[in-house]
Motif scaffolding. Structure first.
Motif, PDB file in Angstrom:
ATOM      1  N   GLN A 114       0.823  -1.211   0.000  1.00  0.00           N
ATOM      2  CA  GLN A 114       0.000   0.000   0.000  1.00  0.00           C
ATOM      3  C   GLN A 114       0.861   1.266   0.000  1.00  0.00           C
ATOM      4  OE1 GLN A 114      -1.011  -2.739   2.108  1.00  0.00           O
ATOM      5  NE2 GLN A 114      -2.351  -3.214   0.379  1.00  0.00           N
ATOM      6  N   GLY A 115       2.159   1.095  -0.017  1.00  0.00           N
ATOM      7  CA  GLY A 115       3.058   2.249  -0.032  1.00  0.00           C
ATOM      8  C   GLY A 115       3.356   2.800   1.344  1.00  0.00           C
ATOM      9  N   LEU A 116       2.888   2.120   2.398  1.00  0.00           N
ATOM     10  CA  LEU A 116       3.161   2.563   3.756  1.00  0.00           C
ATOM     11  C   LEU A 116       4.499   2.000   4.209  1.00  0.00           C
ATOM     12  CD1 LEU A 116      -0.391   1.875   5.239  1.00  0.00           C
ATOM     13  CD2 LEU A 116       0.559   4.096   4.632  1.00  0.00           C
ATOM     14  N   THR A 117       5.252   2.823   4.926  1.00  0.00           N
ATOM     15  CA  THR A 117       6.537   2.324   5.418  1.00  0.00           C
ATOM     16  C   THR A 117       6.397   1.898   6.870  1.00  0.00           C
ATOM     17  OG1 THR A 117       7.213   4.547   6.010  1.00  0.00           O
ATOM     18  CG2 THR A 117       7.933   3.737   3.871  1.00  0.00           C
ATOM     19  N   GLY A 118       7.162   0.899   7.235  1.00  0.00           N
ATOM     20  CA  GLY A 118       7.174   0.423   8.617  1.00  0.00           C
ATOM     21  C   GLY A 118       8.547  -0.096   8.977  1.00  0.00           C
TER      22      GLY A 118
END
Ligand SMILES: [Cu+2]
Length: 163
Positions: free
Chosen positions: A99-103
């Motif tokens: 989803q293009g979210l960074t973690g």
């Protein structure tokens, strides 16, 4: 044939003596084991731009960045980091999901490739200093000790800088 021959007597004597000899050899090896640890070869790593990110008072964690160059012919596998600034420190990586979210997630190892570099920075692999013992002051130097899978370590001096 029931009378013991000199050969059998010699074998019996050897059987009695050998365990004692082996035990002595083991003891000698154990006693000298710490020597290679204290005379361990230095790691073929050069640290560039080691930085601890300055944080405001009250912050409980921060991150640390540096670039490591490996001048050796074998990869160097980092397994941990420690510093007097933090009660916990760990190796981390930053990933971007579908989803293009960074973690961020903790990793057990980070590898500096043979003849190559490992860049630890804000957008990818980095060091995380958790449960800070105190607030780092901008400009001060903080030791970071990196440990490797083969039991060696490298201490670098990192400068506290504003992000
Ligand atoms: Cu992190």
């Amino acid at each position: 044939m029931s009378r013991p021959t000199p050969l059998l007597a010699a074998l019996a004597l050897a059987a009695i003596l050998l365990p004692a000899a082996a035990g002595h050899a083991d003891h000698g090896a154990a006693g000298s084991a710490p020597a290679p640890q204290t005379s361990a070869r230095p790691l073929p790593l050069t640290a560039i731009g080691a930085t601890v990110v300055a944080v405001p008072p009250g912050a409980t964690e921060t991150s640390a960045f540096l670039t490591l160059r490996n001048t050796g012919r074998a990869p160097v596998v980092l397994t941990g980091v420690r510093t007097p600034l933090a009660r916990h420190a760990m190796l981390m990586t930053t990933r971007r999901d579908a989803q293009g979210l960074t973690g961020m997630s903790a990793v057990n190892t980070l590898t500096v490739p043979a003849g190559g570099t490992l860049k630890l920075g804000p957008d990818g692999d980095h060091l995380m200093l958790m449960d800070l013992a105190r607030v780092p002051r901008v400009g001060e130097k903080v030791p970071l000790t990196l440990s490797t899978r083969d039991g060696r370590s490298l201490t670098v001096s990192a400068v506290v800088r504003k992000p």
